[in-house]
Design a protein around this motif. Structure first.
Motif, PDB file in Angstrom:
ATOM      1  N   TYR A  58       0.824  -1.207   0.000  1.00 23.22           N
ATOM      2  CA  TYR A  58       0.000   0.000   0.000  1.00 23.22           C
ATOM      3  C   TYR A  58       0.860   1.259   0.000  1.00 23.22           C
ATOM      4  CZ  TYR A  58      -3.265   3.543   1.697  1.00 23.22           C
ATOM      5  OH  TYR A  58      -4.005   4.691   1.840  1.00 23.22           O
ATOM      6  N   ILE A  59       1.847   1.330   0.890  1.00 22.58           N
ATOM      7  CA  ILE A  59       2.685   2.526   0.996  1.00 22.58           C
ATOM      8  C   ILE A  59       3.467   2.764  -0.292  1.00 22.58           C
ATOM      9  CG2 ILE A  59       4.724   3.467   2.160  1.00 22.58           C
ATOM     10  CD1 ILE A  59       3.630   2.118   4.736  1.00 22.58           C
ATOM     11  N   ARG A  60       3.993   1.696  -0.882  1.00 23.49           N
ATOM     12  CA  ARG A  60       4.809   1.846  -2.081  1.00 23.49           C
ATOM     13  C   ARG A  60       3.977   2.246  -3.299  1.00 23.49           C
ATOM     14  NH1 ARG A  60       9.856   0.356  -3.905  1.00 23.49           N
ATOM     15  NH2 ARG A  60      10.443  -0.670  -1.973  1.00 23.49           N
ATOM     16  N   ASN A  61       2.696   1.840  -3.328  1.00 23.78           N
ATOM     17  CA  ASN A  61       1.901   2.034  -4.541  1.00 23.78           C
ATOM     18  C   ASN A  61       0.753   3.029  -4.433  1.00 23.78           C
ATOM     19  OD1 ASN A  61       2.990  -0.147  -6.503  1.00 23.78           O
ATOM     20  ND2 ASN A  61       2.718  -1.257  -4.578  1.00 23.78           N
ATOM     21  N   HIS A  62       0.284   3.326  -3.205  1.00 23.91           N
ATOM     22  CA  HIS A  62      -0.852   4.252  -3.073  1.00 23.91           C
ATOM     23  C   HIS A  62      -0.476   5.625  -3.613  1.00 23.91           C
ATOM     24  CE1 HIS A  62      -4.428   6.162  -1.702  1.00 23.91           C
ATOM     25  NE2 HIS A  62      -3.829   6.871  -0.765  1.00 23.91           N
ATOM     26  N   ARG A  63      -1.367   6.203  -4.394  1.00 24.18           N
ATOM     27  CA  ARG A  63      -1.145   7.476  -5.069  1.00 24.18           C
ATOM     28  C   ARG A  63      -0.001   7.397  -6.070  1.00 24.18           C
ATOM     29  NH1 ARG A  63      -2.012  12.429  -0.763  1.00 24.18           N
ATOM     30  NH2 ARG A  63      -4.049  11.816   0.008  1.00 24.18           N
ATOM     31  N   GLY A  64       0.218   6.206  -6.568  1.00 24.37           N
ATOM     32  CA  GLY A  64       1.236   6.002  -7.587  1.00 24.37           C
ATOM     33  C   GLY A  64       0.621   5.962  -8.969  1.00 24.37           C
ATOM     34  N   ILE A  65       0.507   4.766  -9.523  1.00 25.34           N
ATOM     35  CA  ILE A  65       0.042   4.641 -10.906  1.00 25.34           C
ATOM     36  C   ILE A  65      -1.400   5.114 -11.080  1.00 25.34           C
ATOM     37  CG2 ILE A  65      -0.769   2.254 -10.676  1.00 25.34           C
ATOM     38  CD1 ILE A  65       0.452   1.794 -13.501  1.00 25.34           C
ATOM     39  N   THR A  66      -2.219   5.012 -10.020  1.00 20.63           N
ATOM     40  CA  THR A  66      -3.616   5.445 -10.140  1.00 20.63           C
ATOM     41  C   THR A  66      -3.745   6.965 -10.188  1.00 20.63           C
ATOM     42  OG1 THR A  66      -3.925   5.408  -7.740  1.00 20.63           O
ATOM     43  CG2 THR A  66      -4.489   3.400  -8.963  1.00 20.63           C
ATOM     44  N   HIS A  67      -2.646   7.665  -9.844  1.00 20.38           N
ATOM     45  CA  HIS A  67      -2.628   9.128  -9.894  1.00 20.38           C
ATOM     46  C   HIS A  67      -1.679   9.635 -10.988  1.00 20.38           C
ATOM     47  CE1 HIS A  67      -4.462   8.517  -5.984  1.00 20.38           C
ATOM     48  NE2 HIS A  67      -4.607   9.810  -5.777  1.00 20.38           N
ATOM     49  N   SER A  68      -1.265   8.760 -11.874  1.00 24.16           N
ATOM     50  CA  SER A  68      -0.244   9.082 -12.868  1.00 24.16           C
ATOM     51  C   SER A  68      -0.837   9.815 -14.073  1.00 24.16           C
ATOM     52  CB  SER A  68       0.437   7.802 -13.338  1.00 24.16           C
ATOM     53  OG  SER A  68      -0.489   6.965 -14.017  1.00 24.16           O
ATOM     54  N   LEU A  69       0.029  10.257 -14.966  1.00 26.04           N
ATOM     55  CA  LEU A  69      -0.437  10.943 -16.174  1.00 26.04           C
ATOM     56  C   LEU A  69      -1.360  10.072 -17.026  1.00 26.04           C
ATOM     57  CD1 LEU A  69       2.837  12.828 -17.205  1.00 26.04           C
ATOM     58  CD2 LEU A  69       0.750  13.834 -16.274  1.00 26.04           C
TER      59      LEU A  69
END
Length: 326
Positions: A58-69
């Protein structure tokens, strides 16, 4: 931002959309747009389901690819396809436009808190966290509720929410200005500072501070333009020693280090185990640092237990590790 704030922003965008006469005068379109903005305001946070796996993922991926360009375009397409599947007669172009606006707004406002997002992926994996707005900001949330009340009592939705968003632009601008003041104040007191980490609190006049100099880390607070110091630690880069190298292979510690920009570390012998502990210094609360990563290893450097996440007592932390040290 928190889920509740994203929800009220989705609702307000649906009301704002009625400024367009094409939407306001259509019997079906306002409902479709409202559904699109509500879902769009939540969609980037669907990765919260990663918590079901473990905190490290969760920490490594939250707000990662789902918030990407790419996500800025993928989410609106999926939302629009779903709405059009149930209401094929709706104006899909406008549904797509407003779902896009909702998704972009979600990612945009998340950039302003201290957690941040990887909004520039795949161009850059850097976390963008401006540290201006708290995860939950009472002014943002309750100003939306006030606008909803005006709407319920007969005020026109479009102009009401247009004024609300103008007010929020001014509010964000003021918060940016206030943070810069705190940053400049800290740098005046510590001209040798290499980094000043400023994090907002729920109070307008209170900011969390970590000031890093070449030799020391200062944990402090700015309240009413006065800086109060709490703790001072030696600034020690992570050493290249066997126990630390072994601990860094653990997914929990790796996730912590991928996210936290300022921390202190310690190695402690606990009976037959060696404990490697990293503590994020940005979130001091009532004398406690709740965001941690811990790895427990045997003398042979075998990892027996680890944890990363938010804990507010040592007893709770040891229960999560599920290891009885001797």
């Amino acid at each position: 931002m928190d889920t509740g704030t994203h929800v009220v922003m989705g609702l307000s965008l649906g009301g704002l959309a009625t400024l367009d006469p094409t939407i306001a005068n259509d019997p079906l379109l306002p409902t479709s747009i409202m559904i699109a903005t509500i879902i769009g305001s939540q969609a980037p946070d669907f990765d919260t389901v990663l918590k079901l796996r473990n905190n490290a993922v969760y920490i490594r991926n939250h707000r990662g690819i789902t918030h990407s360009l790419p996500a800025l375009f993928i989410w609106p397409l999926l939302i629009t396809a779903g709405i059009v599947a149930f209401t094929p007669e709706t104006n899909w172009q406008l549904v797509l436009l407003w779902s896009f606006i909702a998704v972009v707004l979600h990612v945009f406002v998340d950039i302003f808190n201290s957690y941040g997002t990887q909004a520039l992926r795949p161009i850059s994996n850097k976390w963008i966290a401006l540290g201006v707005i708290n995860i939950f900001d009472p002014f943002i949330f309750f100003s939306h509720l006030a606008a909803f009340a005006l709407w319920a009592f007969g005020a026109a939705a479009g102009p009401t929410f247009f004024i609300l968003y103008l007010l929020l632009v001014l509010y964000y601008s003021w918060r940016i200005f206030e943070k810069k003041k705190v940053d400049k104040h800290a740098k005046r007191l510590h001209p040798d500072a290499t980094h000043v980490f400023v994090s907002p609190s729920i109070r307008w006049n209170q900011w969390h501070l970590v000031i890093r100099t070449p030799e020391l880390l200062y944990v402090a607070e700015s309240r009413n333009n006065k800086i109060e110091y709490f703790e001072k630690y030696s600034f020690d880069p992570i050493p290249d020693i066997p126990v630390i190298s072994a601990a860094r292979r653990d997914p929990n510690l790796a996730a912590f280090l991928s996210f936290s920009p300022t921390y202190r570390w310690e190695v402690e012998e606990k009976g037959e185990l060696t404990e490697v502990r990293f503590v994020d210094l940005r979130y001091r609360s009532k004398g406690h640092y709740p965001f941690v990563a811990i790895v427990q290893l045997t003398k042979d450097l075998e990892i027996v237990s680890s944890y990363t996440g938010w804990v507010f007592s040592e007893e709770t932390l040891q229960k999560k590790l599920n290891v009885v040290t001797e």
